[in-house]
Scaffold this motif. Structure first.
Motif, PDB file in Angstrom:
ATOM      1  N   PHE A 110       3.518  13.242   2.958  1.00 30.01           N
ATOM      2  CA  PHE A 110       4.159  11.920   2.989  1.00 30.01           C
ATOM      3  C   PHE A 110       4.757  11.566   1.631  1.00 30.01           C
ATOM      4  O   PHE A 110       4.162  11.833   0.592  1.00 30.01           O
ATOM      5  CB  PHE A 110       3.119  10.838   3.327  1.00 30.01           C
ATOM      6  CG  PHE A 110       2.831  10.702   4.787  1.00 30.01           C
ATOM      7  CD1 PHE A 110       3.732  10.060   5.630  1.00 30.01           C
ATOM      8  CD2 PHE A 110       1.646  11.184   5.321  1.00 30.01           C
ATOM      9  CE1 PHE A 110       3.453   9.918   6.979  1.00 30.01           C
ATOM     10  CE2 PHE A 110       1.366  11.043   6.672  1.00 30.01           C
ATOM     11  CZ  PHE A 110       2.269  10.412   7.500  1.00 30.01           C
TER      12      PHE A 110
ATOM     13  N   PHE B 247       6.338   7.870   0.236  1.00 29.79           N
ATOM     14  CA  PHE B 247       6.637   6.498   0.623  1.00 29.79           C
ATOM     15  C   PHE B 247       7.560   5.837  -0.382  1.00 29.79           C
ATOM     16  O   PHE B 247       7.786   6.337  -1.480  1.00 29.79           O
ATOM     17  CB  PHE B 247       5.337   5.696   0.746  1.00 29.79           C
ATOM     18  CG  PHE B 247       4.442   6.195   1.834  1.00 29.79           C
ATOM     19  CD1 PHE B 247       4.660   5.819   3.149  1.00 29.79           C
ATOM     20  CD2 PHE B 247       3.389   7.053   1.549  1.00 29.79           C
ATOM     21  CE1 PHE B 247       3.839   6.277   4.166  1.00 29.79           C
ATOM     22  CE2 PHE B 247       2.564   7.514   2.564  1.00 29.79           C
ATOM     23  CZ  PHE B 247       2.790   7.130   3.870  1.00 29.79           C
ATOM     24  N   GLN B 248       8.038   4.674   0.031  1.00 27.14           N
ATOM     25  CA  GLN B 248       8.936   3.920  -0.843  1.00 27.14           C
ATOM     26  C   GLN B 248       8.217   3.537  -2.139  1.00 27.14           C
ATOM     27  O   GLN B 248       8.752   3.678  -3.223  1.00 27.14           O
ATOM     28  CB  GLN B 248       9.412   2.670  -0.101  1.00 27.14           C
ATOM     29  CG  GLN B 248      10.316   1.791  -0.929  1.00 27.14           C
ATOM     30  CD  GLN B 248      10.865   0.639  -0.103  1.00 27.14           C
ATOM     31  OE1 GLN B 248      10.560   0.492   1.071  1.00 27.14           O
ATOM     32  NE2 GLN B 248      11.694  -0.167  -0.728  1.00 27.14           N
ATOM     33  N   PHE B 249       7.011   3.021  -1.972  1.00 23.15           N
ATOM     34  CA  PHE B 249       6.194   2.729  -3.154  1.00 23.15           C
ATOM     35  C   PHE B 249       5.364   3.975  -3.391  1.00 23.15           C
ATOM     36  O   PHE B 249       4.864   4.577  -2.459  1.00 23.15           O
ATOM     37  CB  PHE B 249       5.329   1.493  -2.903  1.00 23.15           C
ATOM     38  CG  PHE B 249       6.165   0.287  -2.607  1.00 23.15           C
ATOM     39  CD1 PHE B 249       6.743  -0.431  -3.640  1.00 23.15           C
ATOM     40  CD2 PHE B 249       6.414  -0.107  -1.301  1.00 23.15           C
ATOM     41  CE1 PHE B 249       7.545  -1.532  -3.367  1.00 23.15           C
ATOM     42  CE2 PHE B 249       7.216  -1.207  -1.026  1.00 23.15           C
ATOM     43  CZ  PHE B 249       7.786  -1.925  -2.067  1.00 23.15           C
TER      44      PHE B 249
ATOM     45  N   TYR C 244       2.565   4.913  -4.716  1.00 26.31           N
ATOM     46  CA  TYR C 244       1.174   5.071  -4.327  1.00 26.31           C
ATOM     47  C   TYR C 244       0.491   6.270  -4.967  1.00 26.31           C
ATOM     48  O   TYR C 244      -0.208   7.016  -4.312  1.00 26.31           O
ATOM     49  CB  TYR C 244       1.040   5.215  -2.812  1.00 26.31           C
ATOM     50  CG  TYR C 244       1.285   3.933  -2.071  1.00 26.31           C
ATOM     51  CD1 TYR C 244       1.816   3.953  -0.795  1.00 26.31           C
ATOM     52  CD2 TYR C 244       0.970   2.710  -2.647  1.00 26.31           C
ATOM     53  CE1 TYR C 244       2.041   2.785  -0.102  1.00 26.31           C
ATOM     54  CE2 TYR C 244       1.194   1.538  -1.960  1.00 26.31           C
ATOM     55  CZ  TYR C 244       1.732   1.569  -0.688  1.00 26.31           C
ATOM     56  OH  TYR C 244       1.943   0.412   0.005  1.00 26.31           O
ATOM     57  N   LEU C 245       0.732   6.430  -6.248  1.00 31.35           N
ATOM     58  CA  LEU C 245      -0.061   7.437  -6.960  1.00 31.35           C
ATOM     59  C   LEU C 245      -1.377   6.773  -7.349  1.00 31.35           C
ATOM     60  O   LEU C 245      -1.457   5.553  -7.500  1.00 31.35           O
ATOM     61  CB  LEU C 245       0.671   7.901  -8.222  1.00 31.35           C
ATOM     62  CG  LEU C 245       1.997   8.629  -7.962  1.00 31.35           C
ATOM     63  CD1 LEU C 245       2.668   8.974  -9.276  1.00 31.35           C
ATOM     64  CD2 LEU C 245       1.782   9.881  -7.127  1.00 31.35           C
ATOM     65  N   MET C 246      -2.409   7.586  -7.517  1.00 30.78           N
ATOM     66  CA  MET C 246      -3.687   7.036  -7.963  1.00 30.78           C
ATOM     67  C   MET C 246      -3.565   6.750  -9.462  1.00 30.78           C
ATOM     68  O   MET C 246      -3.381   7.687 -10.247  1.00 30.78           O
ATOM     69  CB  MET C 246      -4.811   8.040  -7.737  1.00 30.78           C
ATOM     70  CG  MET C 246      -4.837   8.590  -6.316  1.00 30.78           C
ATOM     71  SD  MET C 246      -5.477   7.399  -5.159  1.00 30.78           S
ATOM     72  CE  MET C 246      -7.170   7.883  -5.163  1.00 30.78           C
TER      73      MET C 246
ATOM     74  N   PRO D  58      -3.889   0.128  -1.298  1.00 30.51           N
ATOM     75  CA  PRO D  58      -2.804   1.117  -1.206  1.00 30.51           C
ATOM     76  C   PRO D  58      -3.298   2.532  -1.453  1.00 30.51           C
ATOM     77  O   PRO D  58      -2.852   3.473  -0.788  1.00 30.51           O
ATOM     78  CB  PRO D  58      -1.835   0.700  -2.317  1.00 30.51           C
ATOM     79  CG  PRO D  58      -2.294  -0.590  -2.841  1.00 30.51           C
ATOM     80  CD  PRO D  58      -3.665  -0.862  -2.353  1.00 30.51           C
ATOM     81  N   GLU D  59      -4.224   2.654  -2.385  1.00 34.49           N
ATOM     82  CA  GLU D  59      -4.705   4.009  -2.682  1.00 34.49           C
ATOM     83  C   GLU D  59      -5.570   4.559  -1.561  1.00 34.49           C
ATOM     84  O   GLU D  59      -5.571   5.766  -1.305  1.00 34.49           O
ATOM     85  CB  GLU D  59      -5.482   4.009  -3.991  1.00 34.49           C
ATOM     86  CG  GLU D  59      -4.537   3.901  -5.170  1.00 34.49           C
ATOM     87  CD  GLU D  59      -5.111   3.079  -6.278  1.00 34.49           C
ATOM     88  OE1 GLU D  59      -6.216   3.436  -6.727  1.00 34.49           O
ATOM     89  OE2 GLU D  59      -4.487   2.078  -6.671  1.00 34.49           O
TER      90      GLU D  59
ATOM     91  N   MET E  84      -3.212   5.783   0.868  1.00 31.40           N
ATOM     92  CA  MET E  84      -2.636   7.028   0.364  1.00 31.40           C
ATOM     93  C   MET E  84      -3.602   8.198   0.583  1.00 31.40           C
ATOM     94  O   MET E  84      -3.211   9.264   1.062  1.00 31.40           O
ATOM     95  CB  MET E  84      -2.379   6.843  -1.139  1.00 31.40           C
ATOM     96  CG  MET E  84      -1.291   7.707  -1.665  1.00 31.40           C
ATOM     97  SD  MET E  84       0.258   7.381  -0.827  1.00 31.40           S
ATOM     98  CE  MET E  84       0.616   9.007  -0.267  1.00 31.40           C
TER      99      MET E  84
ATOM    100  N   SER F  13      -3.532   9.150   4.085  1.00 28.40           N
ATOM    101  CA  SER F  13      -2.305   9.847   4.486  1.00 28.40           C
ATOM    102  C   SER F  13      -2.337  11.294   3.991  1.00 28.40           C
ATOM    103  O   SER F  13      -1.680  12.158   4.543  1.00 28.40           O
ATOM    104  CB  SER F  13      -1.078   9.121   3.948  1.00 28.40           C
ATOM    105  OG  SER F  13      -0.892   9.402   2.577  1.00 28.40           O
TER     106      SER F  13
ATOM    107  N   ARG G 149       3.457  -3.372   3.094  1.00 27.92           N
ATOM    108  CA  ARG G 149       4.205  -3.215   1.852  1.00 27.92           C
ATOM    109  C   ARG G 149       5.621  -2.705   2.069  1.00 27.92           C
ATOM    110  O   ARG G 149       6.495  -3.017   1.282  1.00 27.92           O
ATOM    111  CB  ARG G 149       3.464  -2.249   0.926  1.00 27.92           C
ATOM    112  CG  ARG G 149       2.105  -2.785   0.514  1.00 27.92           C
ATOM    113  CD  ARG G 149       1.671  -2.179  -0.790  1.00 27.92           C
ATOM    114  NE  ARG G 149       2.503  -2.655  -1.893  1.00 27.92           N
ATOM    115  CZ  ARG G 149       2.377  -2.194  -3.133  1.00 27.92           C
ATOM    116  NH1 ARG G 149       1.519  -1.249  -3.401  1.00 27.92           N
ATOM    117  NH2 ARG G 149       3.127  -2.669  -4.091  1.00 27.92           N
ATOM    118  N   ALA G 150       5.838  -1.876   3.093  1.00 28.35           N
ATOM    119  CA  ALA G 150       7.161  -1.272   3.233  1.00 28.35           C
ATOM    120  C   ALA G 150       7.803  -1.647   4.567  1.00 28.35           C
ATOM    121  O   ALA G 150       7.099  -1.877   5.522  1.00 28.35           O
ATOM    122  CB  ALA G 150       7.056   0.238   3.151  1.00 28.35           C
TER     123      ALA G 150
END
Ligand SMILES: Nc1ncnc2c1ncn2[C@@H]1O[C@H](COP(=O)(O)OP(=O)(O)OP(=O)(O)O)[C@@H](O)[C@H]1O
Ligand SMILES: [Mg+2]
Lengths: 235, 427
Positions: free
Chosen positions: A86, A88-90, A92-94, B322-323, B326, B329, B426-427
């Motif tokens: 995936f 994404f637009q944002f 979303y890295l840790m 969000p994480e 992530m 996902s 968020r998106a």
């Protein structure tokens, strides 16, 4: 990878709202496909279904011939780990992990030891032009760089398909171009299958195929140039 | 499930916000620390009380009475069902209580294995006066040398010696509290009222002059406030007991066996024999209540700390939405995510317990070093702590368990989060 009469309803009872009304989309291996459509047409919803993050309420999603509807939560997670990447637009890295550690995360879940995982992460980051920035925390990378780290991460486990939900939505034109150039290279040089949502016709023009969605239905599907031309005529 | 990467994620979360992590650990540590401290303090008081009691009181006391009065006619009568006679208020039979054949009994007791020493005592209450002050005293007639082998007495003397009882014909040694209430010191002469009955008794209402030859202080406030020692013969005169003896006091090799030995002696001789535990039942049960109260209070502290952890972890989960999406996902499962947050709770709990135990130990040393005089059931110069490993273990277990329980809720919630909901938002 394909969808058959794919339906997705959100909510239940009186509040039920069908977002996708029977989609049939087949993604061929090695294809670079973009999905377009007005806001709210169901593009993101489709991506979640294709990526095994969500299950259809009607019809089927087949990923590598596997029907996601029949899978348990854990099996779905495993499909995401092995077969899907995936972006994404944002980004979303840790935030607590360095670039290379972020890229290593899916490999660590797959069972790779830390050292080989980091080695491959560095390799991927080098491939995406981030050599020398492997040890940086996301907070110390630019937006474009962060998105390239996210792309590297999506490629970590050599997925069947990379799914991008408006991966350039948050980037300036130059960085958007760069990301698409990277995608193109991956498709041409490595035969990577990529499906990407975008609002930008110029970026979509660089892909092989465009699927246009409107109100949860496929309204056009074909070679990028032809679909974009038809869309241009209409507006 | 591969734990190693999950450890890595948990560790990074904790290290990434050191202040919040330190705060959570401190919360657990404070709960644990106070539980250790309170338990050690309570154990300290109890131990001090027990130590002083077994040192300054007989381990077993044989009384001049029976547990079941054998010949109460009234009791027998009221036991008869459907009787024609009802007894309204029975007056107990007038009788002189005493231990028969005291010397033979004493010898028999001393024969018993486990008995270290035994002595004859004469006890009763006597009114002491000095000037116009009158104070009731628990008078104990003793043979100083024998008595000291049964009950440490001489070591507690703060003025004079126990042997000084032999020095004058009317010599008396007073407890410090008693001396204080009378306002007397060593060398003063006080009066003791004489009891009428008995062969050698004097006239009713008359007093006998006594010389205070010493003062003792055991540190047990209830003892020091009332007890006075004289020679056996003098006590017999003062109490009007003739030549009778009404107590045999016993010291054992091991004071913890007192209850068994007391029961044995009672079976052997027949007279009611009480262990030091039975004699101090009120105080010992007080300690039980005190222990319960301690645990209730410190559990309260622990629960507050646990709520703190709950709060911090809920915040953490909300911040990491969000994480979490992530991670999912990428193929991390609900269980993986739950384990990450549980590991964080476990780490906070474990570190909190370690620091709490160290803090609890250290605070004991610190507090014990201040002079904090107190007078209650016992009299002390500074706080006394007793900290067997059990105290640390219980506190650690309670603190750790409550932290883990507090971590469960947010951790499970984090695992169950639907990534699609977060992503759509968020998106
Ligand atoms: N939680 C929800 N409950 C009900 N309807 C929702 C919910 N989330 C989204 N929708 C609706 O689902 C439809 C499709 O949403 P989706 O996010 O797939 O659209 P999109 O094509 O990705 O739009 P955009 O280009 O703005 O990202 C929209 O009409 C939206 O209003
Ligand atoms: Mg969308």
């Amino acid at each position: 990878m394909e969808t058959r009469a794919l339906r997705r309803t959100l909510g239940s009872g009186e509040n039920a709202l069908e977002i996708l009304h029977g989609l049939d989309v087949v993604i061929q291996p090695g294809e670079f496909c973009s999905i377009m459509g007005p806001s709210g047409s169901g593009k993101s919803t489709l991506m979640y279904l294709l990526g095994a993050l969500d299950r259809p309420t009607g019809g089927q999603v087949l990923i590598d011939g596997i029907d996601t509807k029949a899978l348990s939560e854990a099996a779905l997670a495993d499909v995401r780990n092995r077969k899907i990447g995936f972006v994404f637009q944002f980004h979303y890295l840790m935030p607590e992990f360095t670039a290379e550690e972020n890229v290593a995360l899916p490999m660590r879940k797959l069972g790779l030891a830390r050292r080989p995982a980091l080695e491959r992460a560095r390799e991927l980051l080098g491939l995406l032009g981030l050599a020398g920035k492997e040890g940086r925390l996301p907070g110390r990378l630019s937006g474009g760089e962060q998105q390239r780290v996210a792309i590297a991460r999506s490629l970590a486990n050599r997925p069947l398909v990379v799914l991008g939900d408006e991966p350039t939505g948050n980037l300036d034109t130059k960085n958007g171009e760069l990301v698409f150039a990277l995608f193109e290279r991956l498709v041409r040089e490595q035969g990577q299958t990529i499906v990407v949502v975008t609002h930008d016709p110029r970026l979509a023009a660089r892909t092989d195929r465009v699927v246009r969605l409107q109100d949860g239905k496929v309204v056009d599907d074909g070679p990028a140039r032809a679909v974009l031309a038809r869309a241009g005529e209409r507006s | 499930m591969r734990l190693l990467p999950l450890f890595g994620i948990a560790r990074r979360h904790l290290l990434h916000s050191p202040f919040r992590t330190a705060l959570s650990i401190t919360g657990v540590a404070i709960g644990d620390c106070f539980m250790v401290l309170m338990s050690a303090l309570m154990a300290g008081f109890e131990t001090k009380f027990v130590d002083e009691t077994v040192e300054s009181s007989p381990h077993v006391t044989m009384l001049d009475e029976f547990r079941d009065p054998p010949d109460e006619f009234a009791g027998w009568l009221s036991d008869q069902e459907g009787g024609l006679v009802a007894v309204e208020s029975a007056h107990p039979r007038e009788r002189v209580y005493r231990i028969k054949k005291p010397y033979e009994t004493l010898a028999a007791i001393e024969e018993r294995p486990g008995v270290a020493a035994a002595a004859l005592n004469v006890v009763g209450t006597s009114i002491l006066n000095f000037g116009n002050r009158e104070v009731g005293a628990a008078l104990v007639g003793i043979d100083p040398e024998r008595q000291d082998r049964v009950v440490s007495t001489d070591t507690y003397m703060i003025e004079g010696r126990l042997a000084d009882l032999h020095s004058a014909s009317g010599a008396i040694v007073l407890g410090s509290g008693l001396a204080e209430r009378l306002g007397v010191r060593r060398g003063d002469t006080i009066g003791a009222s004489l009891r009428g009955s008995g062969e050698a008794g004097g006239r009713e209402g008359s007093t006998r002059a006594l010389r205070v030859v010493g003062v003792f202080k055991t540190g047990l406030v209830p003892v020091d406030a009332v007890r006075a020692y004289t020679l056996v013969s003098l006590a017999q005169q003062l109490l009007g007991l003739g030549r009778d003896v009404n107590r045999i006091v016993v010291r054992l090799d091991d004071h913890t066996t007192a209850q068994d030995v007391a029961a044995d002696l009672e079976a052997m001789v027949g007279y009611r024999s009480e262990s030091w535990q039975e004699q101090n039942q009120n105080f010992l049960s007080l300690f039980n209540i005190q222990t319960v109260i301690t645990y209730v209070v410190t559990s309260g502290i622990t629960i507050v700390a646990a709520f703190g952890i709950l709060n911090v972890l809920i915040m953490l989960v909300l911040e990491k939405l969000p994480e979490i999406a992530m991670l999912k996902s990428m193929g991390y499962t609900a269980a993986d995510v739950t384990v990450v947050f549980m590991l964080e709770g476990l780490a906070i709990g474990a570190l909190g317990v370690v620091f709490g135990s160290i803090g609890g130990y250290w605070l004991q040393q610190l507090l014990a070093s201040f002079p904090i005089p107190m007078k209650g059931l016992i009299e002390i110069e500074h706080l006394i702590f007793v900290d067997p490993p059990r105290i640390y273990a219980v506190a650690a277990l309670v603190s750790f368990a409550s932290t883990v329980i507090a971590a469960c809720l947010p951790a499970l919630r984090a695992g169950r989060l639907d990534p699609v909901v977060t992503l759509r938002g968020r998106a």
